[in-house]
Design an enzyme around this catalytic site. Structure first.
Site, PDB file in Angstrom:
ATOM      1  N   LYS A  50      -5.196   7.796  60.615  1.00  0.00           N
ATOM      2  CA  LYS A  50      -4.868   8.960  61.447  1.00  0.00           C
ATOM      3  C   LYS A  50      -5.727   9.048  62.707  1.00  0.00           C
ATOM      4  O   LYS A  50      -5.325   9.663  63.695  1.00  0.00           O
ATOM      5  CB  LYS A  50      -4.970  10.251  60.619  1.00  0.00           C
ATOM      6  CG  LYS A  50      -3.986  10.304  59.457  1.00  0.00           C
ATOM      7  CD  LYS A  50      -2.577  10.020  59.906  1.00  0.00           C
ATOM      8  CE  LYS A  50      -1.516  10.032  58.836  1.00  0.00           C
ATOM      9  NZ  LYS A  50      -1.646   9.124  57.722  1.00  0.00           N
ATOM     10  N   TYR A 264       5.796  10.614  44.680  1.00  0.00           N
ATOM     11  CA  TYR A 264       4.678  10.663  45.625  1.00  0.00           C
ATOM     12  C   TYR A 264       3.387  11.081  44.922  1.00  0.00           C
ATOM     13  O   TYR A 264       3.390  12.068  44.183  1.00  0.00           O
ATOM     14  CB  TYR A 264       4.997  11.651  46.759  1.00  0.00           C
ATOM     15  CG  TYR A 264       3.820  11.887  47.665  1.00  0.00           C
ATOM     16  CD1 TYR A 264       3.512  10.985  48.674  1.00  0.00           C
ATOM     17  CD2 TYR A 264       2.986  12.992  47.483  1.00  0.00           C
ATOM     18  CE1 TYR A 264       2.408  11.178  49.489  1.00  0.00           C
ATOM     19  CE2 TYR A 264       1.879  13.193  48.295  1.00  0.00           C
ATOM     20  CZ  TYR A 264       1.595  12.285  49.286  1.00  0.00           C
ATOM     21  OH  TYR A 264       0.489  12.476  50.077  1.00  0.00           O
ATOM     22  N   TYR A 290      -1.437   5.755  48.917  1.00  0.00           N
ATOM     23  CA  TYR A 290      -0.805   4.999  50.012  1.00  0.00           C
ATOM     24  C   TYR A 290      -1.152   3.511  49.936  1.00  0.00           C
ATOM     25  O   TYR A 290      -0.317   2.680  49.583  1.00  0.00           O
ATOM     26  CB  TYR A 290      -1.246   5.566  51.371  1.00  0.00           C
ATOM     27  CG  TYR A 290      -0.843   6.993  51.592  1.00  0.00           C
ATOM     28  CD1 TYR A 290       0.410   7.312  52.113  1.00  0.00           C
ATOM     29  CD2 TYR A 290      -1.705   8.039  51.281  1.00  0.00           C
ATOM     30  CE1 TYR A 290       0.790   8.624  52.317  1.00  0.00           C
ATOM     31  CE2 TYR A 290      -1.334   9.368  51.488  1.00  0.00           C
ATOM     32  CZ  TYR A 290      -0.088   9.640  51.996  1.00  0.00           C
ATOM     33  OH  TYR A 290       0.289  10.936  52.198  1.00  0.00           O
TER      34      TYR A 290
HETATM   35  C1  LIG Z   1      -4.378   6.450  53.612  1.00  0.00           C
HETATM   36  C2  LIG Z   1      -3.021   6.551  54.191  1.00  0.00           C
HETATM   37  N1  LIG Z   1      -2.306   5.425  54.333  1.00  0.00           N
HETATM   38  C3  LIG Z   1      -1.051   5.439  54.830  1.00  0.00           C
HETATM   39  C4  LIG Z   1      -0.460   6.611  55.200  1.00  0.00           C
HETATM   40  C5  LIG Z   1       0.923   6.537  55.723  1.00  0.00           C
HETATM   41  O1  LIG Z   1       0.934   6.505  57.109  1.00  0.00           O
HETATM   42  P1  LIG Z   1       2.141   7.207  57.855  1.00  0.00           P
HETATM   43  O2  LIG Z   1       2.115   8.641  57.409  1.00  0.00           O
HETATM   44  O3  LIG Z   1       1.865   7.018  59.282  1.00  0.00           O
HETATM   45  O4  LIG Z   1       3.383   6.546  57.403  1.00  0.00           O
HETATM   46  C6  LIG Z   1      -1.151   7.813  55.077  1.00  0.00           C
HETATM   47  C7  LIG Z   1      -0.503   9.078  55.455  1.00  0.00           C
HETATM   48  O5  LIG Z   1      -0.985  10.140  55.279  1.00  0.00           O
HETATM   49  C8  LIG Z   1      -2.469   7.773  54.556  1.00  0.00           C
HETATM   50  O6  LIG Z   1      -3.175   8.895  54.400  1.00  0.00           O
END
Ligand SMILES: Cc1ncc(COP(=O)(O)O)c(C=O)c1O
Length: 332
Positions: A50, A264, A290
């Site tokens: 982010k 999720y 993630y």
């Molecule tokens: C650690 C992490 N990886 C990947 C993502 C996914 O990225 P994006 O939301 O840009 O698809 C997030 C989203 O919050 C995240 O916190």
């Protein structure tokens, strides 16, 4: 693509490392050569993807005269942690709206990112039920903040709009420069695909500069057709903002939805295996929501010979390891 035309705060001053993963590749039978782009090491409290998006979003907020940031995410949101982190650095207030996507999952005394929200002095946390209209909840909060004499700016979930996704176009440029400097040819990239800004920005950055590096996304919640449409829409918006001459074709967007598990943020066996394997071979921490699920996807694709033998495959580590501490039972 000349990204200097857009205001940003310079949160990313140095390129994050691209590291080879020899022991991890060996544990998967040396079918391919795996590399990792360490965006978990980006600046901002505990690092993560982010920061690249907020570099542009917070610059926009400051240009518009804002003194308060409002954003949203899940109860263990890394995006909320990093938004708060950069708001603190900028001397801005930050309010969070957290969506309880799994009923009963918010705990006021929760560890991981929730602990960090409090530690960094979040102004307020509003918890709303799963499925709530997050923009409406943030707008209501913005009206209250405005009523108290402050100037709020709303950053959407994951900072996944065309402004935020520009941060991942910049990352694609950074990767291409690093690969050129090392004379390293990457055949394929794999990225986590959540609120879509990372995936969309990376595709625009690679496609828009004709890099010839296909990017596959591993979904963390939605089905393949739904996620591919969301990523494509954002890629088109981002490409239009940057003035990419050719529109990004839908075929450039590929998502895999086989590693989400029950939903999720809910743990899967393959996520636990991925997190443990990378920690025990390369001492790199993934996260359970993630990067752990995305790495589980990459492991499965390697095992099922998705990539040509000997291919060089680059995984984007998007961070998130603070959330591990909210999942201690899962790893016992
Ligand atoms: C650690 C992490 N990886 C990947 C993502 C996914 O990225 P994006 O939301 O840009 O698809 C997030 C989203 O919050 C995240 O916190």
């Amino acid at each position: 693509m000349n990204l200097t035309q857009f205001p940003r705060r310079n949160y990313v001053q140095d390129a994050t490392p691209i590291e080879a993963l020899p022991a991890f590749s060996a544990a998967l039978g040396n079918k391919v050569n795996l590399f990792i782009k360490r965006d978990d090491l980006l600046p901002g409290c505990a690092g993560g993807n982010k920061t690249r998006k907020l570099d542009f979003c917070i610059a926009d907020a400051l240009e518009k005269g804002a003194d308060t940031i409002i954003t949203c995410g899940a109860v263990q949101s890394n995006h909320c942690r990093l938004t708060l982190s950069w708001a603190v650095k900028e001397g801005m207030d930050c309010h969070l709206v957290l969506e309880e996507r799994v009923a009963g999952s918010y705990r006021e005394d929760g560890s991981g990112n929730n602990f960090l929200f409090k530690l960094m002095g979040v102004k307020s946390i509003t918890v709303v039920p799963g499925g709530s209209d997050m923009m409406a909840a943030m707008e209501q909060l913005a009206a209250e903040v405005e009523g108290s004499g402050r100037k709020p700016y709303i950053i959407p979930g994951g900072a996944s709009n065309a402004i935020g996704a520009t941060g991942y176009v910049a990352c694609a440029q950074e990767i291409q420069q690093q690969l050129f400097a090392r004379n390293l040819k990457i055949d394929h990239m794999v990225v986590p695909s959540g609120s879509a800004g990372t995936h969309a920005g990376m595709v625009v950055g690679m496609y828009g500069s004709n890099a010839g590096i296909p990017v596959s996304g591993i979904n963390v919640s939605r089905t393949k057709p739904v996620q591919e449409e969301i990523v494509h829409k954002l890629a088109l918006e981002t490409a239009a903002r940057l003035g990419v001459r050719e529109s990004v074709p839908a075929e450039e967007i590929t998502c895999f939805d086989g590693y989400v598990g029950p939903g999720y943020s809910l743990p899967t066996e393959s996520m636990v295996e991925a997190v443990k394997l990378l920690a025990q071979t390369e001492s790199i921490l993934l996260d359970p929501v993630y990067s752990g699920k995305a790495m589980a996807g990459l492991i499965d694709l390697v095992r099922n010979d998705h990539f040509a033998p000997g291919a060089n495959v680059l995984f984007l580590h998007t961070g998130g390891s603070p959330a591990l501490y909210a999942y201690l039972d899962t790893f016992e």
